[in-house]
Each structure stands twice: as C-alpha cells, then as structure tokens.
Design an enzyme around this catalytic site. Structure first.
Site, PDB file in Angstrom:
ATOM      1  NE  ARG A   1      76.625  41.756  10.001  1.00 17.16           N
ATOM      2  CZ  ARG A   1      77.600  42.160   9.199  1.00 17.16           C
ATOM      3  NH1 ARG A   1      77.324  42.812   8.098  1.00 17.16           N
ATOM      4  NH2 ARG A   1      78.855  41.896   9.478  1.00 17.16           N
TER       5      ARG A   1
ATOM      6  CB  THR B   1      79.779  38.748   7.857  1.00 17.10           C
ATOM      7  OG1 THR B   1      80.754  39.798   7.897  1.00 17.10           O
ATOM      8  CG2 THR B   1      79.739  38.069   9.211  1.00 17.10           C
TER       9      THR B   1
HETATM   10  C1  NCD Z   1      82.020  45.326   8.865  1.00 17.20           C
HETATM   11  C2  NCD Z   1      80.714  45.308   9.606  1.00 17.20           C
HETATM   12  O1  NCD Z   1      79.688  44.904   9.081  1.00 17.20           O
HETATM   13  O2  NCD Z   1      80.746  45.700  10.762  1.00 17.20           O
HETATM   14  N1  NCD Z   1      82.051  44.536   7.727  1.00 17.20           N
HETATM   15  C3  NCD Z   1      82.287  43.207   7.826  1.00 17.20           C
HETATM   16  O3  NCD Z   1      81.715  42.503   8.628  1.00 17.20           O
HETATM   17  N2  NCD Z   1      83.224  42.704   7.001  1.00 17.20           N
HETATM   18  C4  NCD Z   1      82.538  46.685   8.628  1.00 17.20           C
HETATM   19  C5  NCD Z   1      81.702  47.664   7.877  1.00 17.20           C
HETATM   20  O4  NCD Z   1      80.531  47.452   7.593  1.00 17.20           O
HETATM   21  O5  NCD Z   1      82.260  48.709   7.572  1.00 17.20           O
END
Ligand code: NCD
Length: 326
Positions: free
Chosen positions: A120, A71
C-alpha cells in the site's frame, strides 16, 4: 449426471497474470475465477479450525507505506490461514524515514526472497514501479488515487452473495469519487461484470474524465439513489485534498449524507455498503450503517479475508509449481 467441469481455462490460463496491480487489464472471466476461488475460503473461515497449509514455507511481506487497519489485518490473516510466514514491514520505523528510495526498498525486499509482496502506498503508480523491479508476485493493497483491486473484488463477492448475481444490477457509488481508488476499482470491476454503475459526487469531487468510464454521473444524490439495488458510500479522502473541496462537513451531510430517509427513497430492498473507515454522521448516518438487514458493511470485511486468500493462493501457484501453473 451433472457435469463438474470447470468453466475456466485450465492452469495458469485461468489467471495469466504475475501479480494484481489493478482491475484494469483483467477479463471478466478472470475476475469471476477469483470470486469463485474465494467461495471455498468463505466456508473455511466460518469453521472453528480455519487452517490450510498450501502456502507453508512461503514468505509474504506486507509493506504498507500508508495507514491501514482492515486491509493490513485482512492480508495478514489471509496469509496465516494459508500457512505462510507473514511479515509486516513497520514503515514508521523503516529506512524510508531515512530517505531510502522506493526502488532501494524494493530491491531489499527482493533480496530477502519474499514469495509475494503486498503493498500500500500513497502515490498512484508506486505499486507498479515495485512490481517491475521484484521477481515475485506483487499485490496492490491501494496506491494513491489509482486502484485498490482486492477491495473491488471483495465488494463484488459481497454483492454477488447478497443478491445472487451482479449482471443487470444498478449500483450507486457516492461521495468523494475523485480521490477514491475504491471507486475507480469498483467502477472497472462492476461494469466488467455487467452492472449499471451510477456515480454521485459534488461537482468539485467528480473526476473530469468521468464520461470515459461507462457510468452515469449525478450531482443530485436523491436522483442517483432512485431505484438502486446497492448504494456504496465513500469516505471524504481529506488526506488527498489540497485546499477546500467541501464547504463544511455539516453541509456535505445535508446534501450527500446517507440518512434513513434517503435510503427509503432509494427503495425497500436497497442494500448499503462502505469500504471503511466510516465517518459516521458525515457520509453515512449510524442508523443506516448499523441496519442489520440492509447494511453489508460487516459482510464486506468477512469477504475481504476470503478474497485475499484466493489472490494469495492463485498468484503463488507458479511459485509453488502447482501443476499447470507457469
Ligand atoms: C479504503 C482505502 O484505503 O482506500 N479503505 C479500505 O481499504 N478499506 C477507503 C478509505 O480509506 O476511505
């Protein structure tokens, strides 16, 4: 002559939101607008010269308070391909570790005149808290167990690309539904676009309020898979579990792991998705994840960059004073 008129309201009426904190609150036509905007970036990203300069001069800050590979990289590449100055805040070396509050961090980012902030955070609601304090658009790159809107959008674009549409498809989302922001955002997005959504989890990993979510809930994995167009597997979010939610990884795989045999039971054309990171051999077998003709996992990553380019472009149109965007 065929009409080239846009099916969307013009200017900011097409997407009248300051930021993207969740799929909740978006109208189906607003979701489709972002998917359609992303199509041009899918094409650009397949060229050797993948550059557009519409965000030149803008500063985008990626503030990731929780670990991420795809991400973070995807948002960084998206901002750079559009010409923005992209700065990644290294949380491990930041004042967060010295006890600074989230609000103080938000005010600091704001004072630096960022034009968009991507966040995030491990706490559900943290992104909204920051969005309420800063003057630029905020994009949620995942907050706790709450939402991960760009993941749901990239998943919808992946499904639409592979199947030609979403309305009327049956999609099974399987695994740790309770702790998954990916599941929540996908349920909201896919049901808004007319898909029939099934969720499947062991009783301990099924949210108590699942009945409110317009989905069909299963505990029996094989029943949930029967006849689905797409199966989306989820990682066990061990970092969000306090206490014992599963007996053992081995037993979990036995009941809820996607094996080749189970995929055959689902149907001959069922496609496989996973947001990553995968725990191969637990929720998904390598022999399934790597199926060239049925696994969409790499397409999801590809669509992720295009979706994030679309979101950054659309959300900075008022900042850039694009005609009709206020
Ligand atoms: C997800 C997340 O971080 O929520 N991953 C992501 O963004 N590709 C899923 C996960 O961590 O399992």
């Amino acid at each position: 002559m065929t009409s080239t008129a846009s099916p969307y309201p013009s200017g900011s009426a097409a997407f009248p939101h300051r930021g993207l904190v969740g799929i909740a609150g978006l109208e189906p036509h607003e979701i489709l607008f972002l998917l359609d905007e992303a199509e041009q970036w899918v094409k650009l990203n397949r060229l050797s010269q993948k550059h557009d300069d519409r965000l030149t001069g803008l500063t985008i800050i990626n503030a990731f308070f929780e670990n991420s590979t795809r991400t973070l990289l995807s948002f960084e590449i998206a901002g750079k391909r559009l010409g923005a100055d992209v700065v990644n805040m290294a949380v491990a070396q930041s004042s967060i570790k010295k006890g600074e509050t989230l609000i103080d961090t938000a005010m600091t980012l704001n004072a630096m005149h960022a034009d968009a902030i991507v966040i995030r955070h491990a706490s559900s609601g943290a992104v909204q808290l920051i969005a309420d304090k800063v003057s630029c658009p905020v994009l949620n790159a995942g907050d706790g167990q709450h939402e991960h809107p760009t993941q749901a959008l990239l998943d919808a674009l992946t499904i639409r690309t592979a199947k030609g549409g979403i309305n009327g498809l049956t999609v099974a989302i399987c695994g740790d539904i309770m702790h998954s922001r990916v599941a929540r955002s996908n349920i909201l997005c896919l049901t808004a676009l007319g898909a029939n959504v099934r969720v499947c989890a062991p009783p301990a990993l099924m949210p108590a309020n699942i009945a409110e979510m317009k989905v069909e809930a299963f505990h029996d994995f094989e029943a949930a898979l029967d006849g689905v167009d797409v199966v989306m597997m989820l990682r066990l979010q061990l970092e969000r579990m306090q206490g014992q939610f599963i007996p053992s990884p081995r037993e979990y795989r036995h009941l809820y792991g996607l094996t080749e045999k189970r995929l055959e039971l689902a149907g001959p054309d069922t496609l496989v998705m996973h947001p990553g990171p995968m725990n191969r051999g637990i929720e998904i077998d390598s022999s399934v994840a790597d199926l060239v003709d049925r696994s969409l996992i790499n397409t999801q990553v590809e669509m992720g960059v295009a979706i994030r380019m679309a979101c950054l472009d659309v959300l900075t149109r008022s900042v850039r004073k694009v005609e009709g965007w206020k």
